[in-house]
Enzyme design. Structure first.
Site, PDB file in Angstrom:
ATOM      1  N   ASP A 187     -79.731 -13.068  14.839  1.00 39.28           N
ATOM      2  CA  ASP A 187     -79.355 -13.165  16.469  1.00 39.28           C
ATOM      3  C   ASP A 187     -78.993 -14.560  16.588  1.00 39.28           C
ATOM      4  OD1 ASP A 187     -82.133 -13.990  15.952  1.00 39.28           O
ATOM      5  OD2 ASP A 187     -82.893 -12.556  17.176  1.00 39.28           O
ATOM      6  N   ASN A 201     -92.639  -8.134  23.141  1.00 41.74           N
ATOM      7  CA  ASN A 201     -92.174  -6.926  23.907  1.00 41.74           C
ATOM      8  C   ASN A 201     -91.559  -5.819  23.252  1.00 41.74           C
ATOM      9  OD1 ASN A 201     -89.874  -7.857  23.217  1.00 41.74           O
ATOM     10  ND2 ASN A 201     -88.737  -8.220  24.976  1.00 41.74           N
ATOM     11  N   HIS A 226     -89.329  -6.100  20.696  1.00 42.32           N
ATOM     12  CA  HIS A 226     -88.106  -6.476  20.227  1.00 42.32           C
ATOM     13  C   HIS A 226     -87.797  -6.651  18.622  1.00 42.32           C
ATOM     14  CE1 HIS A 226     -87.738 -10.973  21.280  1.00 42.32           C
ATOM     15  NE2 HIS A 226     -88.148 -10.859  20.120  1.00 42.32           N
ATOM     16  N   GLU A 280     -83.720  -5.773  23.053  1.00 46.98           N
ATOM     17  CA  GLU A 280     -84.634  -5.920  24.046  1.00 46.98           C
ATOM     18  C   GLU A 280     -84.783  -4.200  24.538  1.00 46.98           C
ATOM     19  OE1 GLU A 280     -86.010  -8.549  23.958  1.00 46.98           O
ATOM     20  OE2 GLU A 280     -85.090 -10.049  25.342  1.00 46.98           O
TER      21      GLU A 280
END
Ligand code: F6R
Length: 249
Positions: free
Chosen positions: A71, A140, A142, A147
């Site tokens: 990423d 979270n 991810h 996301e």
């Protein structure tokens, strides 16, 4: 707690890094041309340092390893210290002696971002797919910057970061105001297509999300839970992250 995933619980972060390095070293020795998706973040840094130490001692040769960036933030100058390509290079590529021409970047500075995403996917395809994905677990849920909610087939794309990710990434750069808001991520389809996956998880702050990842419902709200459906996954957690879940068999 039941899980289909192969889970290993290390006594400490140091042991996690050793076991993770064992797995990556074995993959490189089994196939010197191995294609690896490489996460940044704090968790795999001990693993990468241990790999670099072993490589410096002549344990293996990584000069044919092919690296795919997981990423990248958008809107940074190429030399910006926050570039995840720079971090991938400093922590993995350079210490392992991997030539830069073996590295496929996400190109956040491309004029046509959609075309850049498709070129990235095409490069993975022409490499014969990913052999190994080294991943960390977002607070979270991810993976990369997929996301929640994320579709299992979500392609490589541009994404807006959630508040949780901005706050979590603030620790890397010294404050939430310096965390870029938009990023490019390898898609869930790319990640779930890897032939082998190593998910490294450390620290008590990851307990809830780890339990939801390995033992909760498979849901877009916890993108990492899709790993329950993937083929060859090792979840490597330290005791702080594993918490009170029963010891895996
Ligand atoms: C990093 C990345 C992120 C991190 C995750 C966990 O390239 O893609 O998904 O792996 O946010 O980060 P740490 O390891 O810092 O807790």
């Amino acid at each position: 707690m039941t899980t289909k995933l192969r889970c290993i619980v290390a006594d400490s972060y140091g042991e996690l890094s050793q076991i993770g390095a064992d797995a990556v070293e074995a993959a490189i020795k089994a196939d010197p041309n191995v294609s690896v998706l490489v996460a940044t973040g704090n968790t795999p840094m001990g693993l990468y340092q241990e790999l670099a130490r072993r490589r410096a001692n002549g344990a293996f040769d990584a000069s044919h390893v092919r690296v795919f960036q997981l990423d990248e933030y958008l809107g940074l100058e190429p030399e910006d210290r926050r570039s995840l390509f720079g971090w991938t290079r400093r922590s993995f590529v350079d210490p392992l002696g991997i030539p830069l021409e073996n590295v496929t970047r996400l190109a956040p500075d491309a004029g046509d971002l959609e075309a850049a995403c498709r070129a990235y996917d095409a490069a993975i395809k022409s490499a014969g797919g990913l052999d190994l994905a080294i991943l960390g677990l977002g607070p979270n849920g991810h993976l990369g910057f997929n996301e929640p909610p994320a579709d299992a087939h979500a392609p490589t794309r541009v994404v807006d970061l959630t508040i949780e990710s901005i706050e979590s990434n603030a620790q890397y750069w010294g404050g939430r105001d310096v965390v870029p808001r938009v990023a490019m991520t390898a898609g869930m389809d790319v990640i779930l297509g890897a032939r082998q996956t190593l998910l490294v998880v450390s620290g008590s702050h990851k307990r809830d999300v780890l339990e939801r990842t390995v033992a909760g419902a498979v849901t877009p709200d916890v993108p990492a839970s899709y790993l329950q459906l993937a083929s060859d996954v090792i979840v490597l957690a330290d005791r702080d992250a594993w918490g009170a879940m029963p010891q895996p068999r």
